[in-house]
Design an enzyme around this catalytic site. Structure first.
Site, PDB file in Angstrom:
ATOM      1  N   ASP A  67     -23.748  24.241  -2.521  1.00  0.00           N
ATOM      2  CA  ASP A  67     -23.040  23.336  -1.450  1.00  0.00           C
ATOM      3  C   ASP A  67     -24.164  23.378  -0.218  1.00  0.00           C
ATOM      4  O   ASP A  67     -25.142  23.971  -0.153  1.00  0.00           O
ATOM      5  CB  ASP A  67     -21.888  24.255  -0.736  1.00  0.00           C
ATOM      6  N   ASN A 136     -10.600  33.236   1.893  1.00  0.00           N
ATOM      7  CA  ASN A 136      -9.145  32.591   1.340  1.00  0.00           C
ATOM      8  C   ASN A 136      -9.454  32.192  -0.157  1.00  0.00           C
ATOM      9  O   ASN A 136      -8.723  31.597  -0.837  1.00  0.00           O
ATOM     10  CB  ASN A 136      -8.804  31.126   2.161  1.00  0.00           C
ATOM     11  N   HIS A 138     -12.209  30.773  -1.424  1.00  0.00           N
ATOM     12  CA  HIS A 138     -12.879  29.659  -2.038  1.00  0.00           C
ATOM     13  C   HIS A 138     -14.372  30.071  -2.797  1.00  0.00           C
ATOM     14  O   HIS A 138     -14.641  31.133  -2.368  1.00  0.00           O
ATOM     15  CB  HIS A 138     -13.211  28.691  -0.814  1.00  0.00           C
ATOM     16  N   GLU A 143     -12.005  24.595  -1.276  1.00  0.00           N
ATOM     17  CA  GLU A 143     -10.961  25.209  -0.627  1.00  0.00           C
ATOM     18  C   GLU A 143      -9.720  25.517  -1.317  1.00  0.00           C
ATOM     19  O   GLU A 143      -9.408  24.599  -2.199  1.00  0.00           O
ATOM     20  CB  GLU A 143     -10.897  24.734   0.767  1.00  0.00           C
TER      21      GLU A 143
END
Ligand code: GLP
Length: 252
Positions: A67, A136, A138, A143
């Site tokens: 990313d 979370n 990810h 996400e």
């Protein structure tokens, strides 16, 4: 899935580096799916040490990073391109021409995602994919969502991710709110996956991801379906797993 226990993050990084180097030894031109963040840092440090000791070479390797932030140039000190040079590429013999990240300055998002997908396909997927895990759940910047992403996508970062990543920026308003990320479908094409996690803050999500329901609301949970996953984590990150599933859940 194999979950390896380490007392410290340095030890976890060293063990992970051993597994990483074994991939390069058996296939010198391996396609490496690389990750950024604090989780893989100790592993990259160990790999640089192994390179200096003549134990591993990246000369023929090719890399595709997971990313990149939208809006940051490769020279920005918080870009993932900068991180990779600082922590790995400048310390080993990889040919920079063989390293790849999404272009954070691309303004035509669809075109950039298509370019990265085509690149990924031309490599035929990765031999090894390195992953950290967000608070979370990810992976990359995928996400929590209603469905698993397939290919490269331009993602709107959640508030929790922007907050978590603000520690690296002067203020929260400086944190990019979008990123390009390889999709979950691409991550899952890896022949081997190494997941790294350190610290108490990751203990709950690591247990949920590795032992809970497989659901796109916890993107990392898909790793339960991957053929070859090795998890390297420190004692703190493994604390909830060991508490709920016992000492046999991990390999000492
Ligand atoms: C970032 C990255 C992820 C990384 C995660 C955890 O948002 N996009 O690839 O795994 O957050 O970061 P850290 O390892 O610093 O906890």
């Amino acid at each position: 899935m194999k979950i390896f226990y380490s007392k410290t993050k340095e030890e976890a990084g060293k063990k992970a580096a051993g597994s990483f180097a074994a991939v390069l030894k058996s296939k010198p031109d391996a396609v490496l799916g690389l990750a950024t963040g604090s989780s893989p840092e100790p592993m990259y440090l160990s790999l640089a040490e192994m390179y200096n000791a003549g134990e591993v070479s990246f000369a023929k390797a090719r890399s595709v990073n997971l990313d990149e932030y939208v809006g940051l140039s490769a020279d920005h000190d918080q870009s993932y391109a900068y991180f990779m040079r600082k922590h790995l590429f400048d310390k080993v013999d990889i040919d920079l021409a063989n390293t790849n990240l999404p272009n954070g300055l691309a303004t035509d998002y669809a075109a950039e995602c298509a370019r990265y997908d085509a690149l990924f396909d031309s490599f035929g997927g990765t031999d090894l994919q390195i992953l950290g895990i967000g608070l979370n759940g990810h992976i990359g910047f995928n996400e929590p969502a209603d469905e698993f992403t397939k290919g490269t996508n331009a993602v709107k970062l959640t508030e929790s991710t922007v907050k978590a990543n603000s520690r690296f920026f002067a203020s929260e308003s400086d944190v990019p709110t979008m990123a390009f990320s390889m999709g979950i479908g691409q991550i899952m094409r890896a022949k081997k996956i190494i997941l790294l996690a350190n610290g108490k803050a990751k203990a709950d999500i690591l247990e949920t991801a590795l032992f809970g329901k497989v659901t796109p609301s916890v993107p990392a949970s898909i790793l339960q379906f991957a053929a070859d996953v090795e998890v390297y984590a420190d004692e703190d990150a493994l604390s909830v797993i060991i508490e709920k599933h016992g000492k046999d859940a991990v390999i000492y």
